[in-house]
Design a protein around this motif. Structure first.
Motif, PDB file in Angstrom:
ATOM      1  N   PRO A   1      23.003  -4.660 -22.909  1.00 50.27           N
ATOM      2  CA  PRO A   1      21.650  -5.209 -22.902  1.00 50.27           C
ATOM      3  C   PRO A   1      21.565  -6.587 -22.248  1.00 50.27           C
ATOM      4  N   TRP A   2      22.648  -7.367 -22.255  1.00 51.03           N
ATOM      5  CA  TRP A   2      22.686  -8.631 -21.511  1.00 51.03           C
ATOM      6  C   TRP A   2      23.787  -8.506 -20.470  1.00 51.03           C
ATOM      7  N   GLU A   3      23.608  -9.187 -19.339  1.00 50.80           N
ATOM      8  CA  GLU A   3      24.631  -9.143 -18.297  1.00 50.80           C
ATOM      9  C   GLU A   3      25.659 -10.238 -18.522  1.00 50.80           C
ATOM     10  N   PHE A   4      26.922  -9.818 -18.620  1.00 46.00           N
ATOM     11  CA  PHE A   4      28.042 -10.740 -18.744  1.00 46.00           C
ATOM     12  C   PHE A   4      28.950 -10.569 -17.537  1.00 46.00           C
ATOM     13  N   GLN A   5      29.397 -11.701 -16.976  1.00 49.64           N
ATOM     14  CA  GLN A   5      30.309 -11.708 -15.836  1.00 49.64           C
ATOM     15  C   GLN A   5      31.519 -12.578 -16.185  1.00 49.64           C
ATOM     16  N   ARG A   6      32.634 -12.292 -15.512  1.00 47.51           N
ATOM     17  CA  ARG A   6      33.800 -13.173 -15.623  1.00 47.51           C
ATOM     18  C   ARG A   6      33.561 -14.380 -14.732  1.00 47.51           C
ATOM     19  N   ALA A   7      33.908 -15.538 -15.213  1.00 45.96           N
ATOM     20  CA  ALA A   7      33.807 -16.750 -14.392  1.00 45.96           C
ATOM     21  C   ALA A   7      35.004 -16.797 -13.450  1.00 45.96           C
ATOM     22  N   ASP A   8      34.813 -17.361 -12.268  1.00 45.67           N
ATOM     23  CA  ASP A   8      35.916 -17.478 -11.312  1.00 45.67           C
ATOM     24  C   ASP A   8      36.871 -18.607 -11.664  1.00 45.67           C
ATOM     25  N   SER A   9      36.401 -19.539 -12.453  1.00 39.37           N
ATOM     26  CA  SER A   9      37.267 -20.644 -12.847  1.00 39.37           C
ATOM     27  C   SER A   9      37.339 -20.683 -14.363  1.00 39.37           C
ATOM     28  N   GLU A  10      38.420 -21.237 -14.837  1.00 36.03           N
ATOM     29  CA  GLU A  10      38.579 -21.320 -16.280  1.00 36.03           C
ATOM     30  C   GLU A  10      37.664 -22.397 -16.839  1.00 36.03           C
ATOM     31  N   GLY A  11      37.090 -22.124 -17.963  1.00 37.84           N
ATOM     32  CA  GLY A  11      36.220 -23.084 -18.627  1.00 37.84           C
ATOM     33  C   GLY A  11      36.308 -22.886 -20.124  1.00 37.84           C
ATOM     34  N   ARG A  12      35.716 -23.793 -20.843  1.00 37.51           N
ATOM     35  CA  ARG A  12      35.760 -23.706 -22.308  1.00 37.51           C
ATOM     36  C   ARG A  12      34.496 -23.119 -22.901  1.00 37.51           C
ATOM     37  N   HIS A  13      33.418 -23.088 -22.111  1.00 40.11           N
ATOM     38  CA  HIS A  13      32.135 -22.671 -22.663  1.00 40.11           C
ATOM     39  C   HIS A  13      31.514 -21.554 -21.831  1.00 40.11           C
TER      40      HIS A  13
ATOM     41  N   TYR B   1      21.376  -3.005 -31.172  1.00 45.26           N
ATOM     42  CA  TYR B   1      20.761  -3.242 -32.476  1.00 45.26           C
ATOM     43  C   TYR B   1      21.448  -4.419 -33.183  1.00 45.26           C
ATOM     44  N   ARG B   2      22.772  -4.417 -33.182  1.00 42.72           N
ATOM     45  CA  ARG B   2      23.524  -5.502 -33.827  1.00 42.72           C
ATOM     46  C   ARG B   2      23.252  -6.831 -33.124  1.00 42.72           C
ATOM     47  N   MET B   3      23.173  -6.818 -31.790  1.00 42.80           N
ATOM     48  CA  MET B   3      22.885  -8.051 -31.047  1.00 42.80           C
ATOM     49  C   MET B   3      21.518  -8.607 -31.438  1.00 42.80           C
ATOM     50  N   ARG B   4      20.532  -7.729 -31.573  1.00 47.55           N
ATOM     51  CA  ARG B   4      19.193  -8.184 -31.981  1.00 47.55           C
ATOM     52  C   ARG B   4      19.212  -8.761 -33.387  1.00 47.55           C
ATOM     53  N   GLU B   5      19.986  -8.143 -34.280  1.00 48.11           N
ATOM     54  CA  GLU B   5      20.104  -8.665 -35.644  1.00 48.11           C
ATOM     55  C   GLU B   5      20.776 -10.041 -35.653  1.00 48.11           C
TER      56      GLU B   5
ATOM     57  N   SER C   1      17.664 -11.013 -21.536  1.00 50.75           N
ATOM     58  CA  SER C   1      18.192  -9.809 -20.889  1.00 50.75           C
ATOM     59  C   SER C   1      17.700  -9.672 -19.452  1.00 50.75           C
ATOM     60  N   LEU C   2      16.431  -9.956 -19.232  1.00 48.70           N
ATOM     61  CA  LEU C   2      15.824  -9.758 -17.910  1.00 48.70           C
ATOM     62  C   LEU C   2      16.094 -10.891 -16.929  1.00 48.70           C
ATOM     63  N   GLU C   3      16.155 -12.118 -17.401  1.00 54.26           N
ATOM     64  CA  GLU C   3      16.127 -13.280 -16.512  1.00 54.26           C
ATOM     65  C   GLU C   3      17.441 -14.045 -16.373  1.00 54.26           C
ATOM     66  N   TYR C   4      18.443 -13.742 -17.208  1.00 53.65           N
ATOM     67  CA  TYR C   4      19.646 -14.566 -17.208  1.00 53.65           C
ATOM     68  C   TYR C   4      20.935 -13.726 -17.087  1.00 53.65           C
ATOM     69  N   VAL C   5      21.975 -14.397 -16.597  1.00 50.31           N
ATOM     70  CA  VAL C   5      23.321 -13.847 -16.535  1.00 50.31           C
ATOM     71  C   VAL C   5      24.228 -14.818 -17.298  1.00 50.31           C
ATOM     72  N   PHE C   6      25.176 -14.281 -18.016  1.00 49.76           N
ATOM     73  CA  PHE C   6      26.112 -15.099 -18.805  1.00 49.76           C
ATOM     74  C   PHE C   6      27.519 -14.971 -18.232  1.00 49.76           C
ATOM     75  N   TYR C   7      28.147 -16.113 -17.988  1.00 53.41           N
ATOM     76  CA  TYR C   7      29.506 -16.154 -17.473  1.00 53.41           C
ATOM     77  C   TYR C   7      30.453 -16.537 -18.607  1.00 53.41           C
ATOM     78  N   CYS C   8      31.496 -15.738 -18.767  1.00 53.18           N
ATOM     79  CA  CYS C   8      32.435 -15.928 -19.876  1.00 53.18           C
ATOM     80  C   CYS C   8      33.502 -16.964 -19.555  1.00 53.18           C
ATOM     81  N   PRO C   9      33.857 -17.783 -20.515  1.00 56.63           N
ATOM     82  CA  PRO C   9      34.879 -18.810 -20.280  1.00 56.63           C
ATOM     83  C   PRO C   9      36.285 -18.243 -20.328  1.00 56.63           C
TER      84      PRO C   9
END
Length: 198
Positions: A23-35, A90-94, A186-194
């Motif tokens: 339901p949300w877009e998650f991507q791997r970050a190209d560089s290491e980060g903490r957040h 469902y769990r994410m919405r909760e 969900s519609l407007e943002y992308v999340f990059y994982c640290p």
């Protein structure tokens, strides 16, 4: 044995960083980060184009990270919980509703919460935290993720919480608001994982 390996081809196309589209877009970050990083889709598209250019140059170049939010503090626990549940909308919405309840306790003024009904909300929050196995630690200021004003009117949301006259109305206002925020995120943002660079 005499096959020539063209190393330049390896850099023509960058590795796929996509972890999850919905339901949300998650991507791997190209560089290491903490957040975790939260970025508008338009900015993410710019980043991906820039990434393609650098890969075509053999990995050489200066990285320019477009405008974004670095999810720290209370928001870091929220996004981690969302990421851990990305296969269950469902769990994410909760979880996001729970974040809305916590935000109300931390940042909201409401006459209903000045009565002993406040205890009912605390009990609901602690029961949901136990049920969902979610915890926030340290000083908490902001637990809801940022949503830019062009997509969501936070003032109207806060006003609906302030004007709620009963706990039922307050819970409904939080549920409605957090569901709307969830859909916008969900519609407007992308999340990059640290820490999981491509």
């Amino acid at each position: 044995m005499g096959k020539v390996i063209n190393l330049q081809e390896k850099f023509q196309k960058p590795p796929d960083n996509l972890i999850c589209l919905s339901p949300w877009e998650f991507q791997r970050a190209d560089s290491e980060g903490r957040h975790f990083i939260q970025m508008l889709r338009s900015q993410s598209a710019r980043l991906e184009c820039h990434r393609d250019e650098i890969c075509k140059k053999g990995g050489k170049g200066v990285w320019h990270i477009p405008s974004h939010f670095s999810l720290k503090g209370g928001m870091s626990y929220t996004i981690r919980a969302m990421y851990a549940s990305l296969d269950n909308e469902y769990r994410m919405r909760e979880i996001y509703y729970l974040a809305g309840l916590m935000d109300c306790l931390i940042n909201q003024v409401n006459s209903v919460l000045r009565t002993d009904l406040l205890k009912a909300m605390y009990n609901k929050v602690f029961a949901m935290k136990t049920e969902l196995n979610i915890h926030w630690y340290g000083p908490l200021d902001q637990v809801l993720l940022p949503v830019e004003s062009q997509f969501y009117n936070e003032f109207e949301y806060r006003s609906s919480l302030t004007s709620a006259c009963t706990m039922k109305e307050l819970y409904l206002a939080i549920r409605t608001g957090t569901d709307e925020m969830f859909d916008i995120l969900s519609l407007e943002y992308v999340f990059y994982c640290p820490g999981v660079g491509g």
